[in-house]
Design a protein around this motif. Structure first.
Motif, PDB file in Angstrom:
ATOM      1  N   UNK A  91      90.260  37.376  11.374  1.00  0.00           N
ATOM      2  CA  UNK A  91      90.031  36.982  12.818  1.00  0.00           C
ATOM      3  C   UNK A  91      90.508  38.048  13.458  1.00  0.00           C
ATOM      4  N   UNK A  92      89.610  38.818  14.028  1.00  0.00           N
ATOM      5  CA  UNK A  92      90.083  39.938  14.948  1.00  0.00           C
ATOM      6  C   UNK A  92      89.421  39.655  16.335  1.00  0.00           C
ATOM      7  N   UNK A  93      88.419  38.822  16.447  1.00  0.00           N
ATOM      8  CA  UNK A  93      87.984  38.345  17.895  1.00  0.00           C
ATOM      9  C   UNK A  93      87.442  36.993  17.932  1.00  0.00           C
ATOM     10  N   UNK A  94      86.998  36.423  19.062  1.00  0.00           N
ATOM     11  CA  UNK A  94      86.393  34.940  19.040  1.00  0.00           C
ATOM     12  C   UNK A  94      85.281  34.674  18.185  1.00  0.00           C
ATOM     13  N   UNK A  95      84.414  35.652  17.911  1.00  0.00           N
ATOM     14  CA  UNK A  95      83.345  35.244  17.076  1.00  0.00           C
ATOM     15  C   UNK A  95      83.706  35.168  15.528  1.00  0.00           C
ATOM     16  N   UNK A  96      84.962  35.560  15.197  1.00  0.00           N
ATOM     17  CA  UNK A  96      85.153  35.487  13.659  1.00  0.00           C
ATOM     18  C   UNK A  96      85.867  33.767  13.968  1.00  0.00           C
ATOM     19  N   UNK A  97      86.566  33.485  14.866  1.00  0.00           N
ATOM     20  CA  UNK A  97      87.086  32.157  14.910  1.00  0.00           C
ATOM     21  C   UNK A  97      85.763  31.113  14.442  1.00  0.00           C
ATOM     22  N   UNK A  98      84.662  31.205  15.296  1.00  0.00           N
ATOM     23  CA  UNK A  98      83.731  30.533  15.127  1.00  0.00           C
ATOM     24  C   UNK A  98      83.157  30.509  13.819  1.00  0.00           C
ATOM     25  N   UNK A  99      82.705  31.681  13.255  1.00  0.00           N
ATOM     26  CA  UNK A  99      82.129  31.906  12.080  1.00  0.00           C
ATOM     27  C   UNK A  99      83.025  31.230  11.084  1.00  0.00           C
ATOM     28  N   UNK A 100      84.239  31.255  10.914  1.00  0.00           N
ATOM     29  CA  UNK A 100      85.142  30.519  10.140  1.00  0.00           C
ATOM     30  C   UNK A 100      85.145  28.992  10.270  1.00  0.00           C
ATOM     31  N   UNK A 120      71.495  24.548   5.737  1.00  0.00           N
ATOM     32  CA  UNK A 120      71.195  25.089   6.742  1.00  0.00           C
ATOM     33  C   UNK A 120      72.199  26.028   7.387  1.00  0.00           C
ATOM     34  N   UNK A 121      73.543  25.652   7.472  1.00  0.00           N
ATOM     35  CA  UNK A 121      74.556  26.442   8.046  1.00  0.00           C
ATOM     36  C   UNK A 121      74.901  27.747   6.998  1.00  0.00           C
ATOM     37  N   UNK A 122      74.564  27.562   5.654  1.00  0.00           N
ATOM     38  CA  UNK A 122      74.866  28.588   4.579  1.00  0.00           C
ATOM     39  C   UNK A 122      73.850  29.788   5.012  1.00  0.00           C
ATOM     40  N   UNK A 123      72.830  29.495   5.238  1.00  0.00           N
ATOM     41  CA  UNK A 123      71.482  30.135   5.696  1.00  0.00           C
ATOM     42  C   UNK A 123      71.634  30.722   6.928  1.00  0.00           C
ATOM     43  N   UNK A 124      72.235  30.355   8.111  1.00  0.00           N
ATOM     44  CA  UNK A 124      72.586  30.712   9.261  1.00  0.00           C
ATOM     45  C   UNK A 124      73.844  31.870   9.226  1.00  0.00           C
ATOM     46  N   UNK A 125      74.681  31.667   8.406  1.00  0.00           N
ATOM     47  CA  UNK A 125      75.809  32.456   8.136  1.00  0.00           C
ATOM     48  C   UNK A 125      75.436  33.753   7.644  1.00  0.00           C
ATOM     49  N   UNK A 126      74.502  33.941   6.960  1.00  0.00           N
ATOM     50  CA  UNK A 126      73.815  35.139   6.416  1.00  0.00           C
ATOM     51  C   UNK A 126      73.413  35.966   7.416  1.00  0.00           C
ATOM     52  N   UNK A 127      73.082  35.513   8.595  1.00  0.00           N
ATOM     53  CA  UNK A 127      72.537  36.325   9.807  1.00  0.00           C
ATOM     54  C   UNK A 127      73.825  36.599  10.629  1.00  0.00           C
ATOM     55  N   UNK A 128      73.504  37.395  11.548  1.00  0.00           N
ATOM     56  CA  UNK A 128      74.745  37.796  12.693  1.00  0.00           C
ATOM     57  C   UNK A 128      74.860  36.639  13.943  1.00  0.00           C
TER      58      UNK A 128
END
Length: 781
Positions: A91-100, A120-128
Motif C-alpha cells: 500500500x503506497x497510494x489509495x488505489x492499492x487499498x482498493x486493489x487489496x 470476474x474479480x480475478x479477471x478484472x484484477x489482471x488489468x489496471x
C-alpha cells in the motif's frame, strides 16, 4: 463430544472456525462492544468506525478474526467481512487499498460459493482498472450489487493510513462516510497519531478499544475455561489452578497478562513438564525464543540495538540521560531512535519520580526473556530470586487455611487468638463475599433483567476478590453502585448496599482503612433509615465492619462503641450466629485493653492482628507492642513465652530489641539470620514481624543506614519487593515509580501494609490553623 484442539501459538489460521471460537476465551467484553456498534449501524446511515489498540500479543489479530466469524454467522445478511494480510507492504497510494479490497472480496466470494463473482474479480484484477481513481466507485458498485456493506478488518491500520497522501486520506474518508460505504474495524499497536491531528481527515474519526493486559483473575478464568473445554487433556491444568494457584499468579505477574503468552502457559501446564514456577518460566522462555529473537533482529543498526539493549538490561524505567550514559549516544540522537521504537510499539514512556520520563519495554515478558538471554549472571540471579519471592508471596495462607490449622493443631497458637480468629473468619464469611447473592431475586420476577445483571456483577466482583485482583473487584462493586444506585426496588437497593459493604471489605484487604470506613459510612448514611429488614441487615454489617476497621487502626474504644450500636439498633435482624461473633470480638477487644493498659495510640498493632491478620500468638505481639511503647525490659521479659517459635521469628524479635537499644550492628546480624529463612512457616506468617522491625528501625533513625545495609549484603536483590517497599517507606511513595512493574506491584502491596499505621496517625492529626489575616477586622452589622 470431540475434544477441542490444543491452543495455537503463532499461526491461528490453521485452526477451523469452530476450534478458533472455542479457544477464544479472552477479550469477550471487547468483542461484545464491537458487535454492539456494528449492529447499531443503520442501513443507509453513517457508520461508526472502530480501532483496536494494544501492544503486540494483546489479541488484536485474534479479535479481528473473531469479528469476521461473528459477521459470517450472525450478520451475513448485512455485511461482507473482508480480511487482509497483517502487513500490507504494497500500500503506497489509495488505489492499492482498493486493489487489496477487491482481492479480499474475491476470496470471500469463493468461500461463500459465488464462483462467478470470484472469477470476474480475478479477471478484472489482471488489468489496471482496479488501480486508478475510479477503483473506489467500482468497489462501491460491487457491494451495492450484493446489497451489503463491506467491513474492512485491517491490521496495522496506522501504517496503511499513514502511507496515503493527505489528499488521498480525505478521499478515503468520503468513501467511508458514504451512506452505504465500507465500515472499518482496524487494529494498531498504539493510538493513531492521525486521530490527534486536528487538520487530518481522520481526526477523532475512529472509536478506540484499548486492549489492556489481562488481569490475574482473567488469566485464571481463561486457563480454567480452556481446560474444561479440553476435557481429560485439561485435567492437569485444573489441578494446578486448584492446588498451586501461586504458580499461575507468578507466571501472570512475569508475563504481563499477555494473551499470546497465555496460550503458551496453558500448553505448558497441560503438558505437566514442570512442577514449579521457575521451571515454568524457563520452559516458557525457551518456547518464545524464536519469536522474540526475530523481534529484536528487526532492528539492524548498531545504535538501535544498543538502545534496546540498554533499556531491556536496565529493567527499571530508564531516562534519556541514563540511556545516553550507558550507550554513549548523544541525547539529541537518541530522541529520534526512541521515537521510532515508540511508534513500533516496542517501548513506552512511563512516569518516574524524577522530572524526566522513563522508558521501558512495553511487552514485559520480552524484557524477562532479554534479561535471561543477554543479562549478566547477577541479572539472571536477581530474576531467579524474584520468581522465588513471588511464588511465596502469592502462596500466602489465607484465613481459612489458618483456621484449619487452629482446629487441627490448637497447641500451636494462643487460645485468645484462636478465639478471635474464628470470629474474624466467620464475620468475613458473612460479609457477602463468599456468596449470599442468589437471594436478591426474592420478591422480583425471575426474568427481571436488572436482577440478572446485578447478580452477574456481584459474582464477577467476588471472583476477582477470590483471585486477589482487588482493583477489578472494586471496579465490579462500583459498577453495581453506579448502575443501580437510584433503583427503587428493594432487592436492587440491597444489592447496592451489599456492593458498598464488599467495597469496604476489599479496601480493608488492601490496607486502606480510611477508604474502608468511608465505604461503610456510605451504607450507613444511605440506608440507615430504611425500614426493610434486608437493608437494615446490610447497615448492621456495615457498622460491624466499621467497628472492626477502627479496631485495626488502634481505636478499640470507638470500635466497641460502634459494635454496641450495631447490636442495639439492629438486634432484630442480626442472625444468631452473627450475634455470637459480635460477642466474641467485643470480649477480645475489651480483654486486650484491660490486660495491656495502653492507649489507642499504640495498641493498633495487636488489634490489627487479633481482628483480621495472620497466625501468631498474643505474647509475641504484646512483646512487640511493649517495644513500641518504649518498655524495653517488659518486652524482653516476655521472650521466653514464645521461645519455641521457629528461628526466623526469634531472630526478628531480637533484631527489634537491638534496634530499640540503638545497636545497629547486632540488629542487622539478627535480621540477616532471619532473612536467610522463609518467613511464611506452617506455624505462622512472620512477614508481619518483619514489618514491625522495619518500622522500628526507621523510627529509631536507622532508615538510610538500613537501606545501605540491604544493598551491601545483597538482600536488596534477593528480597527486591521488600527492599523497595522499605525504601518507599523511608524516602517517599514516589520512588515506587522507579522500579520495573514485576517488582513494583508486590512492593506496592508491602508498602501499603508497612505504612498503614503511619497513614492512620497522619489522618488523625488536626489540620494546621489558618493563618491570621492582617489588617483591621471587617465591620459587621
Amino acid at each position: 463430544m470431540p475434544t477441542m484442539r490444543a491452543p495455537s501459538i503463532n499461526n491461528q489460521t490453521l485452526l477451523s472456525d469452530d476450534d478458533f471460537v472455542a479457544q477464544f476465551v479472552a477479550r469477550g467484553d471487547v468483542l461484545e462492544e464491537v458487535s454492539r456498534l456494528l449492529r447499531t449501524i443503520p442501513e443507509e446511515g453513517l457508520a461508526e468506525h472502530q480501532v483496536l489498540i494494544g501492544p503486540r500479543g494483546m489479541g488484536k489479530t485474534s479479535l479481528l478474526r473473531r469479528v469476521q466469524i461473528l459477521i459470517r454467522a450472525e450478520l451475513a445478511d448485512r455485511f461482507v467481512p473482508l480480511t487482509f494480510r497483517e502487513e500490507q507492504y504494497n500500500v503506497l497510494r489509495l488505489g492499492d487499498v482498493w486493489r487489496n479490497c477487491a482481492e479480499s472480496l474475491a476470496e470471500w466470494a469463493e468461500a461463500v460459493g459465488d464462483q462467478a463473482l470470484a472469477d470476474r474479480l480475478d479477471q478484472a484484477l489482471l488489468t489496471d482498472q482496479w488501480g486508478d481513481d475510479s477503483a473506489g466507485d467500482q468497489f462501491a458498485a460491487e457491494l451495492a450489487a450484493l446489497d451489503r456493506r463491506a467491513v474492512l478488518l485491517v491490521d496495522n491500520l496506522d501504517l496503511v493510513l499513514g502511507n496515503l497522501s493527505r489528499q488521498e486520506q480525505w478521499i478515503f474518508r468520503r468513501y467511508l462516510q458514504a451512506p452505504r460505504g465500507p465500515v472499518v474495524v482496524g487494529a494498531a499497536t498504539h493510538p493513531l497519531a492521525l486521530s490527534a491531528d486536528r487538520d487530518n481527515a481522520f481526526y477523532e474519526f475512529f472509536h478506540p478499544h484499548y486492549l489492556h493486559p489481562l488481569s490475574q483473575a482473567e488469566t485464571e478464568q481463561c486457563l480454567r475455561t480452556l481446560a474444561i473445554k479440553r476435557g481429560d487433556a485439561g485435567k492437569p491444568v485444573l489441578q494446578v489452578l486448584g492446588s498451586a494457584p501461586a504458580r499461575v499468579r507468578t507466571l501472570h505477574r512475569l508475563t504481563g497478562g499477555n494473551p499470546r503468552v497465555l496460550a503458551l502457559i496453558y500448553r505448558l501446564l497441560e503438558s505437566a513438564e514442570t512442577d514449579a514456577a521457575m521451571g515454568d518460566l524457563e520452559a516458557l522462555l525457551d518456547q518464545v525464543t524464536p519469536y522474540y529473537k526475530s523481534r529484536i533482529e528487526e532492528y539492524q543498526t548498531a545504535q538501535q540495538r544498543a538502545v534496546i539493549d540498554a533499556i531491556a538490561l536496565h529493567w527499571d524505567p530508564v531516562t534519556v540521560g541514563e540511556i545516553s550514559k550507558i550507550t554513549g549516544v548523544p541525547t539529541t540522537t537518541l530522541s529520534g531512535q526512541l521515537k521510532k521504537l515508540r511508534q513500533d510499539g516496542l517501548i513506552e514512556e512511563v512516569e518516574v519520580s524524577a522530572a524526566a520520563a522513563g522508558h521501558q519495554l512495553v511487552e514485559r515478558f520480552l524484557n524477562i526473556w532479554y534479561l535471561m538471554r543477554h543479562g549478566t549472571r547477577r541479572t539472571k540471579q536477581k530474576l531467579s530470586w524474584l520468581v522465588k519471592f513471588l511464588a511465596s508471596f502469592y502462596d500466602a495462607p489465607d484465613l481459612a487455611t489458618l483456621a484449619h490449622t487452629i482446629r487441627t493443631k490448637p497447641e500451636k497458637c494462643h487460645p485468645d487468638y484462636a478465639y478471635a480468629l474464628e470470629a474474624a473468619l466467620e464475620l468475613r464469611q458473612r460479609a457477602d463475599l463468599p456468596g449470599g447473592i442468589v437471594d436478591l431475586t426474592t420478591g422480583l420476577d425471575d426474568n427481571n433483567a436488572s436482577v440478572r445483571a446485578v447478580i452477574a456483577l456481584l459474582y464477577q466482583g467476588f471472583q476477582h476478590f477470590r483471585a486477589g485482583d482487588y482493583k477489578q473487584a472494586l471496579a465490579a462493586w462500583d459498577n453495581v453502585i453506579d448502575r443501580f444506585g437510584d433503583a427503587p426496588e428493594v432487592a436492587l437497593r440491597e444489592a447496592v448496599a451489599r456492593a458498598l459493604c464488599n467495597k469496604g471489605v476489599t479496601y480493608g484487604q488492601i490496607g486502606d482503612p480510611l477508604a474502608e470506613i468511608a465505604a461503610f459510612d456510605t451504607v450507613i448514611t444511605r440506608f440507615g433509615d430504611a425500614p426493610e429488614a434486608a437493608l437494615r441487615k446490610q447497615v448492621a454489617k456495615a457498622l460491624l465492619g466499621k467497628g472492626l476497621a477502627y479496631g485495626q487502626m488502634g481505636d478499640p474504644m470507638t470500635a466497641i462503641g460502634i459494635i454496641d450500636t450495631a447490636t442495639k439498633l439492629h438486634s432484630d435482624v442480626i442472625e444468631p450466629a452473627l450475634d455470637v461473633i459480635i460477642g466474641n470480638i467485643r470480649e477480645n477487644l475489651v480483654s486486650i485493653l484491660t490486660e495491656l493498659e495502653v492507649g489507642s495510640e499504640h495498641n493498633q498493632e495487636i488489634l490489627m492482628e487479633l481482628s483480621f491478620q495472620k497466625d501468631r500468638n498474643t505474647d509475641r505481639i504484646t512483646a512487640y507492642l511493649r517495644l513500641l511503647q518504649g518498655h524495653l525490659d517488659k518486652a524482653i521479659a516476655l521472650r521466653p513465652a514464645f521461645s519455641d517459635l521457629p528461628p526466623p521469628a526469634l531472630h526478628l524479635f531480637d533484631a527489634a530489641v537491638a534496634f530499640a537499644q540503638m545497636n545497629f550492628g547486632t540488629a542487622t546480624d539478627h535480621l540477616a539470620e532471619a532473612l536467610q529463612h522463609d518467613l511464611q512457616t506452617p506455624v505462622g506468617n512472620f512477614t508481619y514481624d518483619l514489618d514491625r522491625v522495619l518500622r522500628l528501625a526507621e523510627r529509631q533513625g536507622f532508615g538510610e543506614a538500613l537501606i545501605a545495609w540491604f544493598e551491601r549484603t545483597g538482600f536488596a536483590d534477593r528480597l527486591a519487593p521488600i527492599f523497595v517497599a522499605f525504601v518507599a517507606y523511608v524516602r517517599g511513595e514516589q520512588v515506587l515509580k522507579d522500579k520495573n512493574p514485576e517488582v513494583r506491584e508486590p512492593a506496592t502491596v508491602l508498602y501499603r501494609r508497612l505504612s498503614a499505621p503511619r497513614r492512620f496517625r497522619e489522618q488523625q492529626q488536626p489540620p494546621p490553623p489558618s493563618p491570621r489575616r492582617r489588617g483591621r477586622r471587617r465591620r459587621t452589622g
